[in-house]
Design an enzyme around this catalytic site. Sequence first.
Site, PDB file in Angstrom:
ATOM      1  CD  GLU A   1      -8.645  10.551  11.574  1.00  0.00           C
ATOM      2  OE1 GLU A   1      -9.125  10.793  10.454  1.00  0.00           O
ATOM      3  OE2 GLU A   1      -7.880   9.587  11.791  1.00  0.00           O
TER       4      GLU A   1
ATOM      5  CG  HIS B   1      -2.247  -0.781   0.745  1.00  0.00           C
ATOM      6  ND1 HIS B   1      -2.178  -2.058   0.260  1.00  0.00           N
ATOM      7  CD2 HIS B   1      -3.533  -0.433   0.683  1.00  0.00           C
ATOM      8  CE1 HIS B   1      -3.402  -2.465  -0.051  1.00  0.00           C
ATOM      9  NE2 HIS B   1      -4.251  -1.487   0.198  1.00  0.00           N
TER      10      HIS B   1
ATOM     11  CG  ASP C   1      -7.705   7.277   9.189  1.00  0.00           C
ATOM     12  OD1 ASP C   1      -7.730   7.285  10.429  1.00  0.00           O
ATOM     13  OD2 ASP C   1      -7.515   8.299   8.503  1.00  0.00           O
TER      14      ASP C   1
HETATM   15  P1  FAD Z   1       4.116  -1.610   2.188  1.00  0.00           P
HETATM   16  O1  FAD Z   1       3.570  -0.471   1.450  1.00  0.00           O
HETATM   17  O2  FAD Z   1       4.156  -2.906   1.502  1.00  0.00           O
HETATM   18  O3  FAD Z   1       5.581  -1.230   2.735  1.00  0.00           O
HETATM   19  C1  FAD Z   1       5.882   0.052   3.211  1.00  0.00           C
HETATM   20  C2  FAD Z   1       7.385   0.201   3.438  1.00  0.00           C
HETATM   21  O4  FAD Z   1       7.766  -0.576   4.565  1.00  0.00           O
HETATM   22  C3  FAD Z   1       8.254  -0.308   2.284  1.00  0.00           C
HETATM   23  O5  FAD Z   1       9.438   0.418   2.250  1.00  0.00           O
HETATM   24  C4  FAD Z   1       8.532  -1.741   2.674  1.00  0.00           C
HETATM   25  O6  FAD Z   1       9.734  -2.229   2.098  1.00  0.00           O
HETATM   26  C5  FAD Z   1       8.639  -1.627   4.176  1.00  0.00           C
HETATM   27  N1  FAD Z   1       8.161  -2.808   4.873  1.00  0.00           N
HETATM   28  C6  FAD Z   1       7.035  -3.508   4.652  1.00  0.00           C
HETATM   29  N2  FAD Z   1       6.948  -4.503   5.540  1.00  0.00           N
HETATM   30  C7  FAD Z   1       8.030  -4.410   6.329  1.00  0.00           C
HETATM   31  C8  FAD Z   1       8.517  -5.162   7.433  1.00  0.00           C
HETATM   32  N3  FAD Z   1       7.852  -6.211   7.899  1.00  0.00           N
HETATM   33  N4  FAD Z   1       9.679  -4.787   7.997  1.00  0.00           N
HETATM   34  C9  FAD Z   1      10.370  -3.719   7.544  1.00  0.00           C
HETATM   35  N5  FAD Z   1       9.973  -2.995   6.495  1.00  0.00           N
HETATM   36  C10 FAD Z   1       8.807  -3.341   5.907  1.00  0.00           C
HETATM   37  N6  FAD Z   1      -0.907   5.464   7.312  1.00  0.00           N
HETATM   38  C11 FAD Z   1      -1.113   6.014   8.515  1.00  0.00           C
HETATM   39  O7  FAD Z   1      -0.165   6.237   9.257  1.00  0.00           O
HETATM   40  N7  FAD Z   1      -2.368   6.334   8.938  1.00  0.00           N
HETATM   41  C12 FAD Z   1      -3.467   6.077   8.201  1.00  0.00           C
HETATM   42  O8  FAD Z   1      -4.583   6.345   8.622  1.00  0.00           O
HETATM   43  C13 FAD Z   1      -3.290   5.480   6.931  1.00  0.00           C
HETATM   44  N8  FAD Z   1      -4.353   5.191   6.165  1.00  0.00           N
HETATM   45  C14 FAD Z   1      -4.144   4.617   4.956  1.00  0.00           C
HETATM   46  C15 FAD Z   1      -5.251   4.312   4.154  1.00  0.00           C
HETATM   47  C16 FAD Z   1      -5.082   3.713   2.935  1.00  0.00           C
HETATM   48  C17 FAD Z   1      -6.294   3.396   2.086  1.00  0.00           C
HETATM   49  C18 FAD Z   1      -3.779   3.414   2.463  1.00  0.00           C
HETATM   50  C19 FAD Z   1      -3.569   2.789   1.138  1.00  0.00           C
HETATM   51  C20 FAD Z   1      -2.677   3.718   3.243  1.00  0.00           C
HETATM   52  C21 FAD Z   1      -2.850   4.323   4.486  1.00  0.00           C
HETATM   53  N9  FAD Z   1      -1.764   4.638   5.302  1.00  0.00           N
HETATM   54  C22 FAD Z   1      -1.968   5.201   6.523  1.00  0.00           C
HETATM   55  C23 FAD Z   1      -0.390   4.488   4.809  1.00  0.00           C
HETATM   56  C24 FAD Z   1       0.254   3.216   5.257  1.00  0.00           C
HETATM   57  O9  FAD Z   1       0.823   3.406   6.526  1.00  0.00           O
HETATM   58  C25 FAD Z   1       1.341   2.919   4.247  1.00  0.00           C
HETATM   59  O10 FAD Z   1       0.679   2.591   3.052  1.00  0.00           O
HETATM   60  C26 FAD Z   1       2.304   1.855   4.600  1.00  0.00           C
HETATM   61  O11 FAD Z   1       3.161   1.749   3.488  1.00  0.00           O
HETATM   62  C27 FAD Z   1       1.756   0.514   5.020  1.00  0.00           C
HETATM   63  O12 FAD Z   1       1.332  -0.272   3.947  1.00  0.00           O
HETATM   64  P2  FAD Z   1       1.770  -1.812   3.805  1.00  0.00           P
HETATM   65  O13 FAD Z   1       1.609  -2.522   5.088  1.00  0.00           O
HETATM   66  O14 FAD Z   1       1.070  -2.308   2.615  1.00  0.00           O
HETATM   67  O15 FAD Z   1       3.341  -1.720   3.562  1.00  0.00           O
END
Ligand code: FAD
Length: 525
Positions: free
Chosen positions: A275, A100, A164
Amino acid sequence: MVRVSVVCCLKLLLLLALGGVTMHVPDAGVLAPLGPLRLDGHLSFHDVAAAARDFGNRCSLMPAAVLHPGSVADVAAAVRRVFQLGERSPLTVAARGHGHSLLGQSQTAGGIVVRMESLGGGAMMRVHAGADAPAYVDAPGGALWINVLHETLKHGLAPKSWTDYLHLTVGGTLSNAGVSGQAFRQGPQVSNVNQLEIVTGRGDVVTCSPDENSDLFYGALGGLGQFGIITRARIALQPAPKMVRWIRVLYSDFASFTEDQEALISADETFDYIEGFVIINRTGILNNWRTSFKPQDPVQASHFQSDGKVLYCLEMTKNFDPEEADIMEQEVGVLLSRLRYIQSTLFHTDVTYLEFLDRVHSSELKLRAQGLWEVPHPWLNLLIPRSTIHRFATEVFGNILKDSNNGPILLYPVNRSKWDNRTSVVIPEEEIFYLVGFLSSAPSASGHGSVDHAVSLNDKILDFCDKAGVGMKQYLAPYTTQQQWKAHFGARWETFERRKHMYDPLAILAPGQRIFAKASLPMSS
Ligand code: FAD
């Protein structure tokens, strides 16, 4: 738009380099083991295209392979092997949570993507709810927060701080910060973790906490995946509320809106979640800010006209037990009586705690059904100090933006004292700062709903921040050069860089953040 496609020889290079992984290739079936590296899971090639996509939908870096780890040892073995290949190998490793990210942060061109969700199952979660110590859950780094919630609710417990949207992974949000409307009271998610298990860039598996290997612990929290892959997190829990009174009210005056928000986040007796969002509708036709909410006074509410003004919606919740609903009603009444919203715009609904926390998923399902989820998302998330938020609002909501139809604009304050400055997260210096999220979708190729349009507005906002000295920091920052990252970290860059040399000296991990590049590779852009 960044587009990189892998050349076949990289795949070959990977095979030679790993020299002995048990691999599954869909058309070729299971390959015979090639050497000494044994995995509980497998490497695959058929899903590289899926691993080259993310929520942002604006960047595609094709990996050479995807590792589906069957154990933490698999993650460690793969990273260790890449480390042993040395700096001249072009291989890098990107942990992928739920993908994401907004601009390729969980991708790698020609490297290995580790699909962390393979290690994210509920069976691997352990809830500890002894009477003698505060409750916690040990959750795999690849677990989705929604699954952490389901698991902990079985024990009547829940994590304290949220995002969120819950279809994000534990490791992914802890690598950023994890901020939502509970952060003013509980701190962000990175302030609610007791221990981590991490695979470092050398392939070592390290347990760390505030008392043990604390430098790695704090570095990894908000560390953008630079120091290690989080394979387990110990997350603090509290008794789970049963129900939530979810309230929305409108303001047309920005000063009253933010003063009320700030008073609420600073009070001892207050709401559980606070919020807000901005509604810009120069046409006077209100969007669906209150769909599925009940008006306190239906007659008054039906007479409310926005007159094309910019409106600010304050959103709050109060947790309650249905058996004590009358106490909640009284408390909410007292809190609302201190606020200066437009009286006819008081709306509320009562939902379960789970329904409230998983609220964005319902929108996701609707958007998916309309083909509007998997579109580009040129989001911009800013942390703005309290002292400049008014200047920012006047220019951005008064001049730069003409409407908010491209997606929600979040705006709410949090307090710095709830953030631990030993973590890697970068925030403004002032005690109160605002999270302002421009969550744009770009479904069209050209015009108002296009990426170009949204990016040009984002650029205008950033340009204004720069020229007006707003003192903002970006959250989920999509910087592409080390210069930009140095400016972002400021005085904290030295610590960040030192930790990189210590825990991932060859710059193998999370190359998609574009902070450090392996010696054999140019900085990706
Ligand atoms: P990814 O996007 O897959 O990874 C994010 C980063 O972390 C990359 O650099 C990846 O290499 C690294 N990573 C992933 N897993 C690990 C691990 N286990 N160890 C070390 N590094 C790792 N954020 C907020 O703070 N508050 C919110 O309310 C919020 N709402 C959101 C709503 C939506 C619809 C979306 C799409 C995102 C939202 N986000 C929010 C953002 C979210 O925190 C980021 O998208 C974040 O990247 C987490 O997504 P993911 O778990 O898919 O990780």
